[in-house]
Design a protein around this motif. Structure first.
Motif, mmCIF file in Angstrom:
data_model
loop_
_atom_site.group_PDB
_atom_site.id
_atom_site.type_symbol
_atom_site.label_atom_id
_atom_site.label_comp_id
_atom_site.label_asym_id
_atom_site.label_seq_id
_atom_site.Cartn_x
_atom_site.Cartn_y
_atom_site.Cartn_z
ATOM 1 N N ARG A 84 0.841 -1.191 0.000
ATOM 2 C CA ARG A 84 0.000 0.000 0.000
ATOM 3 C C ARG A 84 0.884 1.252 0.000
ATOM 4 O O ARG A 84 1.942 1.287 0.594
ATOM 5 C CB ARG A 84 -0.984 -0.016 1.174
ATOM 6 N N ARG A 85 0.413 2.292 -0.697
ATOM 7 C CA ARG A 85 1.243 3.479 -0.877
ATOM 8 C C ARG A 85 1.140 4.431 0.311
ATOM 9 O O ARG A 85 0.045 4.635 0.840
ATOM 10 C CB ARG A 85 0.802 4.247 -2.131
ATOM 11 N N ASP A 100 -2.481 5.119 1.903
ATOM 12 C CA ASP A 100 -3.509 5.100 0.852
ATOM 13 C C ASP A 100 -4.389 3.871 1.057
ATOM 14 O O ASP A 100 -4.276 2.876 0.335
ATOM 15 C CB ASP A 100 -2.842 5.081 -0.524
ATOM 16 N N GLU A 119 2.910 10.136 -4.055
ATOM 17 C CA GLU A 119 3.411 9.002 -3.279
ATOM 18 C C GLU A 119 4.663 9.448 -2.542
ATOM 19 O O GLU A 119 5.556 10.081 -3.126
ATOM 20 C CB GLU A 119 3.724 7.825 -4.187
ATOM 21 N N VAL A 158 0.378 11.063 -8.055
ATOM 22 C CA VAL A 158 -0.567 9.955 -8.034
ATOM 23 C C VAL A 158 -1.847 10.412 -8.726
ATOM 24 O O VAL A 158 -2.352 11.505 -8.435
ATOM 25 C CB VAL A 158 -0.873 9.537 -6.578
ATOM 26 N N ASP A 159 -2.348 9.607 -9.636
ATOM 27 C CA ASP A 159 -3.636 9.885 -10.265
ATOM 28 C C ASP A 159 -4.709 9.867 -9.183
ATOM 29 O O ASP A 159 -4.872 8.872 -8.467
ATOM 30 C CB ASP A 159 -3.922 8.821 -11.326
ATOM 31 N N ASP A 161 -7.775 9.498 -9.289
ATOM 32 C CA ASP A 161 -8.786 8.451 -9.459
ATOM 33 C C ASP A 161 -8.323 7.101 -8.923
ATOM 34 O O ASP A 161 -9.139 6.195 -8.765
ATOM 35 C CB ASP A 161 -9.158 8.305 -10.937
ATOM 36 N N THR A 162 -7.015 6.953 -8.669
ATOM 37 C CA THR A 162 -6.504 5.673 -8.159
ATOM 38 C C THR A 162 -6.413 5.629 -6.638
ATOM 39 O O THR A 162 -6.066 4.582 -6.077
ATOM 40 C CB THR A 162 -5.115 5.359 -8.749
ATOM 41 N N LEU A 163 -6.695 6.740 -5.964
ATOM 42 C CA LEU A 163 -6.672 6.721 -4.499
ATOM 43 C C LEU A 163 -7.743 5.761 -3.982
ATOM 44 O O LEU A 163 -8.876 5.733 -4.484
ATOM 45 C CB LEU A 163 -6.918 8.118 -3.941
ATOM 46 N N ILE A 164 -7.410 4.996 -2.965
ATOM 47 C CA ILE A 164 -8.360 4.061 -2.369
ATOM 48 C C ILE A 164 -9.433 4.852 -1.634
ATOM 49 O O ILE A 164 -9.130 5.756 -0.847
ATOM 50 C CB ILE A 164 -7.659 3.102 -1.395
ATOM 51 N N ARG A 165 -10.678 4.526 -1.907
ATOM 52 C CA ARG A 165 -11.811 5.152 -1.221
ATOM 53 C C ARG A 165 -12.658 4.073 -0.573
ATOM 54 O O ARG A 165 -12.856 2.990 -1.153
ATOM 55 C CB ARG A 165 -12.642 5.987 -2.200
#
Length: 276
Positions: A84-85, A100, A119, A158-159, A161-165
């Motif tokens: 995980r980032r 993240d 990141e 970091v895009d 849209d790629t962040l964990i939600r």
């Protein structure tokens, strides 16, 4: 030399599930103090339930509107040491630093929305422990940003849209019945639910069930709308529906865990008296 911006921060607001017994928050604060001695650390809480990412995220959402402009350092990190980032999320009203894993994005929205994210690959303490990234990765990054280092110096972009939600809690409202999820319980034993609408008038009797435990309550506006020792369902200071006991603890009765299914069965409101 790191690229600095003209914007530093006087405050680092610090939230974790570390507890106080082992000195982990103090160690992280010490790392910040050695790098950014001007920055004051505001300890939001170190009592987030262990590894409860949703509980930590909800605490941040409830807290950040009332905190100073700051670097928000938050560590609730069951995946520490894995792939995980570590990330920094930039918002108009502050920078959020942490794992993240869903902990940070909702708070970023409260602070005006995520503008950019990075990141964290720079400024680590060496060697980096596999189990204490709060000390070795996140606190050093928070200190650098407090000093005015541009977050884009922390590592690659970091895009967004790629962040964990985190998934939205499931809530269903139908006549006489609300089905939702437990968010958590505070230190007073008030059980906080995901739903934000009472959908019932004051005085309505409610059968509240969490798992296989239940209690009878009345819809109210304050704790005192129930008699001492009785339960009340109300909107709490965060705008969420909560189950409370006046002078007692609903959590001790219901034994809730984050994510538990909660059902509120609402009695029909009494009919108004007939006109003569």
């Amino acid at each position: 030399m790191p690229h600095t911006s003209d914007v530093g921060y006087d405050w680092v607001c610090f939230t974790t599930d570390y507890g106080r017994a082992d000195g982990f928050p103090a160690v992280c604060e010490g790392v910040i103090a050695r790098t950014a001695p001007h920055a004051r650390v505001l300890h939001v809480s170190h009592e987030v339930p262990r590894q409860d990412v949703r509980g930590g995220a909800d605490l941040l959402v409830r807290s950040v509107p009332y905190l100073p402009r700051a670097v928000h350092l938050a560590v609730v990190d069951p995946g520490v040491g894995t792939a995980r980032r570590p990330v920094a999320i930039v918002s108009p009203e502050g920078v959020l630093i942490g794992p993240d894993n869903g902990l940070l994005p909702a708070a970023a929205e409260v602070l005006g929305g995520a503008i950019a994210a990075y990141e964290i690959t720079e400024f680590h303490l060496e060697p980096v422990s596999a189990t204490f990234h709060g000390r070795d990765v996140f606190a050093p990054a928070a200190a650098q940003v407090a000093n005015g280092v541009n977050p884009n110096a922390l590592g690659p972009a970091v895009d967004l849209d790629t962040l964990i939600r985190l998934p939205e809690p499931v809530t269903h409202i139908e006549p006489g019945r609300v089905t939702t999820e437990v968010i958590g319980a505070d230190s007073f034993g008030n059980v906080q639910l995901a739903v934000t609408d009472l959908v019932a008038d004051p005085g309505t009797v409610v059968h509240a069930q969490v798992g296989d435990r239940s209690l009878e309550a009345v819809v109210g506006r304050t704790f005192a709308d129930a008699r001492s020792g009785d339960a009340v369902v109300l909107l709490d200071s965060a705008g969420r529906v909560a189950i409370a006991v006046n002078g007692g603890s609903a959590a001790e009765i219901l034994l809730p865990r984050p994510g538990d299914r909660a059902v509120l069965l609402l009695a029909a409101a009494p009919a108004p008296p007939a006109r003569s």
